[in-house]
Design an enzyme around this catalytic site. Structure first.
Site, short mmCIF file in Angstrom:
data_model
loop_
_atom_site.label_atom_id
_atom_site.label_comp_id
_atom_site.label_asym_id
_atom_site.label_seq_id
_atom_site.Cartn_x
_atom_site.Cartn_y
_atom_site.Cartn_z
N GLN A 1 0.85 -1.20 0.00
CA GLN A 1 0.00 0.00 0.00
C GLN A 1 0.89 1.24 0.00
OE1 GLN A 1 -3.40 -0.62 3.08
NE2 GLN A 1 -1.77 -2.03 3.63
N ASN A 2 2.19 1.04 0.17
CA ASN A 2 3.09 2.19 0.31
C ASN A 2 3.40 2.80 -1.06
OD1 ASN A 2 3.02 1.42 2.92
ND2 ASN A 2 5.09 0.57 2.97
N ASP B 1 5.99 4.89 -1.32
CA ASP B 1 7.32 5.47 -1.15
C ASP B 1 8.42 4.89 -2.04
OD1 ASP B 1 7.95 3.01 0.16
OD2 ASP B 1 7.50 3.85 2.14
N HIS C 1 -1.63 1.41 -4.15
CA HIS C 1 -2.01 2.82 -3.99
C HIS C 1 -1.14 3.76 -4.83
CE1 HIS C 1 -4.03 1.81 0.15
NE2 HIS C 1 -4.74 1.42 -0.89
N CYS D 1 -1.49 13.32 -15.74
CA CYS D 1 -2.24 14.55 -16.00
C CYS D 1 -3.52 14.57 -15.18
CB CYS D 1 -2.55 14.65 -17.49
SG CYS D 1 -3.35 16.22 -17.92
N CYS E 1 1.74 19.18 -16.71
CA CYS E 1 1.73 17.98 -17.56
C CYS E 1 2.57 18.31 -18.78
CB CYS E 1 0.29 17.65 -17.96
SG CYS E 1 0.19 16.41 -19.27
N CYS F 1 0.16 18.50 -22.15
CA CYS F 1 -0.86 19.52 -22.43
C CYS F 1 -0.62 20.83 -21.67
CB CYS F 1 -2.26 19.00 -22.11
SG CYS F 1 -2.57 18.85 -20.32
N ASN G 1 3.09 -6.66 13.56
CA ASN G 1 2.71 -5.28 13.88
C ASN G 1 3.12 -4.98 15.31
OD1 ASN G 1 1.06 -2.78 14.35
ND2 ASN G 1 0.24 -3.33 12.34
N GLU H 1 1.37 -3.34 17.29
CA GLU H 1 0.17 -3.35 18.15
C GLU H 1 -0.94 -4.16 17.50
OE1 GLU H 1 -0.30 0.89 18.43
OE2 GLU H 1 -1.69 0.91 16.73
P1 OAD Z 1 -1.36 3.06 8.90
O1 OAD Z 1 -0.64 4.29 9.30
O2 OAD Z 1 -2.84 3.06 8.94
O3 OAD Z 1 -0.89 1.86 9.82
C1 OAD Z 1 0.46 1.62 10.08
C2 OAD Z 1 0.55 0.39 10.95
O4 OAD Z 1 1.93 0.10 11.14
C3 OAD Z 1 -0.08 0.55 12.33
O5 OAD Z 1 -0.92 -0.56 12.56
C4 OAD Z 1 1.13 0.55 13.28
O6 OAD Z 1 0.84 -0.08 14.52
C5 OAD Z 1 2.13 -0.25 12.48
N1 OAD Z 1 3.55 0.03 12.74
C6 OAD Z 1 4.16 1.21 13.01
N2 OAD Z 1 5.50 1.05 13.09
C7 OAD Z 1 5.73 -0.26 12.89
C8 OAD Z 1 6.92 -1.05 12.83
N3 OAD Z 1 8.14 -0.53 13.02
N4 OAD Z 1 6.78 -2.38 12.59
C9 OAD Z 1 5.55 -2.94 12.41
N5 OAD Z 1 4.41 -2.25 12.44
C10 OAD Z 1 4.50 -0.92 12.68
O7 OAD Z 1 -0.79 2.64 7.47
P2 OAD Z 1 -1.43 1.69 6.37
O8 OAD Z 1 -2.12 0.52 6.99
O9 OAD Z 1 -0.39 1.43 5.38
O10 OAD Z 1 -3.60 5.34 1.74
O11 OAD Z 1 -2.52 2.65 5.75
C11 OAD Z 1 -3.24 2.24 4.64
C12 OAD Z 1 -3.49 3.41 3.74
O12 OAD Z 1 -4.08 4.48 4.48
C13 OAD Z 1 -2.23 4.03 3.16
O13 OAD Z 1 -1.78 3.37 2.02
C14 OAD Z 1 -2.68 5.41 2.84
C15 OAD Z 1 -3.42 5.71 4.12
O14 OAD Z 1 -4.33 6.75 4.06
C16 OAD Z 1 -3.45 6.10 0.69
O15 OAD Z 1 -2.55 6.91 0.60
C17 OAD Z 1 -4.50 5.88 -0.32
#
Ligand code: OAD
Length: 246
Positions: free
Chosen positions: A99-100, A102, A116, A124, A149, A152, A215, A217
Site C-alpha cells: 500500500q506504500n 514510497d 495505492h 495529468c 503535464c 498539455c 505489527n 500493536e
Molecule cells: P497506517 O498508518 O494506517 O498503519 C500503520 C501500521 O503500522 C499501524 O498498525 C502501526 O501499529 C504499524 N507500525 C508502526 N510502526 C511499525 C513497525 N516498526 N513495525 C511494524 N508495524 C508498525 O498505514 P497503512 O495501513 O499502510 O492510503 O494505511 C493504509 C493506507 O491508508 C495508506 O496506504 C494510505 C493511508 O491513508 C493512501 O494513501 C490511499
C-alpha cells in the site's frame, strides 16, 4: 517454538507466499505512518490533502504536501524489513503487495504490486489523452508547484490513489489472484482498515491460506489471523530471515 520461529518455518515451507505491506514497514526508515502516534492523519486532514476534491480546490496546497513528503522519502533508506522482503521475493512463488507509495521496497530490489500508486509517478490531472499514462519524475523539490503535464501544460497530479478513488484495476486483480492462490499470507505494518487492501488477508484465509500479521500493536486483522507477531517489522523480519537462512 517462538512466534518468529513459526513464522520462519511457514515462510520456508510456503509454495505461494503473499506479503501485504503498509506504512509500518517504512517507519524505521523515518517515513511517518498515517494512523500511528506520529501519524500523518493525526496532523493533517484527509479531506484537505488526499481527495480529488482537495486537489480541485487547492492543487498548490496538495502539491506542497506531496513535495514535502517526496523530499523526506528521498532522504530515507530501505531498512532491514524492506531488504528481507526483497530477498524473499527473489524466490519463485512469492508476491509482494504494497500500500506504500514510497518506492522503498523497489529501492531494496523488489518489484511489488503497488495498490495505492507511487509518489514518484505523476499523471495529468485533466487528464489529457497522453497524460493518462503516468510518468516517473524523481525531482525533489519540484521546480514549480503544481508541476505541469508535459503533454498539455495543464496540472499534473501525483499518481497515487486518493480517498474516494478506485484502485488501479490491474494491480488489484493481480493482488487478489495472488492472495486467493496463496498458502501463506502475511500482513506487515498495516492497520488493516483501508479497503480493498484490507480484504486480501481474509480472502487468502477463505481460500485456505495460513495467515499472520507483524505489527507493533493489535489491529483490526489481529483476531482473524493464525498468528499475530507483536514487534517491529524491521526486527521481526530480520530475525525470521536469520532462521530461514540457517
Ligand atoms: P497506517 O498508518 O494506517 O498503519 C500503520 C501500521 O503500522 C499501524 O498498525 C502501526 O501499529 C504499524 N507500525 C508502526 N510502526 C511499525 C513497525 N516498526 N513495525 C511494524 N508495524 C508498525 O498505514 P497503512 O495501513 O499502510 O492510503 O494505511 C493504509 C493506507 O491508508 C495508506 O496506504 C494510505 C493511508 O491513508 C493512501 O494513501 C490511499
Amino acid at each position: 517454538m517462538t512466534p518468529v520461529e513459526e513464522l520462519a518455518r511457514r515462510v520456508v515451507d510456503a509454495e505461494r507466499l503473499v506479503v501485504l505491506t503498509g506504512a509500518g514497514l517504512s517507519a524505521a526508515s523515518g517515513v511517518p505512518t498515517f494512523r500511528g502516534a506520529d501519524g500523518l492523519w493525526r496532523q493533517y486532514r484527509v479531506a484537505d490533502l488526499a481527495t480529488p476534491e482537495a486537489f480541485a480546490r487547492d492543487p498548490r496546497l496538495v502539491w506542497e504536501w506531496y513535495d514535502w513528503r517526496r523530499g523526506m522519502i528521498r532522504r530515507a533508506r530501505p531498512n532491514p524489513g524492506h531488504e528481507v522482503l526483497a530477498a524473499w521475493a527473489a524466490r519463485p512463488g512469492v508476491t509482494l503487495v504494497t500500500q506504500n507509495v514510497d518506492g522503498l521496497l523497489e529501492r531494496a530490489g523488489a518489484d511489488p504490486i503497488r495498490l495505492h500508486g507511487s509518489i514518484w509517478h505523476l499523471r495529468c490531472w485533466r487528464p489529457c489523452a497522453a497524460g493518462r499514462t503516468a510518468w516517473r519524475d524523481e525531482t525533489t523539490p519540484l521546480a514549480t508547484l503544481p508541476p505541469p503535464c508535459p503533454h498539455c501544460g495543464g496540472h499534473a497530479r501525483p499518481d497515487v490513489t486518493w480517498f474516494g478513488e478506485p484502485l488501479d484495476r490491474t494491480s488489484l486483480e493481480a493482488a487478489a489472484q495472488a492472495a486467493a492462490g496463496a498458502d501463506v499470507c502475511l500482513a506487515v505494518g498495516t492497520s488493516a482498515v483501508v479497503f480493498p487492501a484490507a480484504s486480501l488477508l481474509p480472502l487468502a484465509r477463505q481460500h485456505g491460506a495460513w495467515t499472520a500479521e507483524i505489527n507493533i500493536e493489535a489491529t483490526d486483522a489481529s483476531g482473524a489471523v493464525d498468528l499475530a507477531v507483536r514487534g517491529k517489522s524491521e526486527e521481526v523480519l530480520a530475525e525470521a530471515q536469520r532462521i530461514v537462512a540457517s
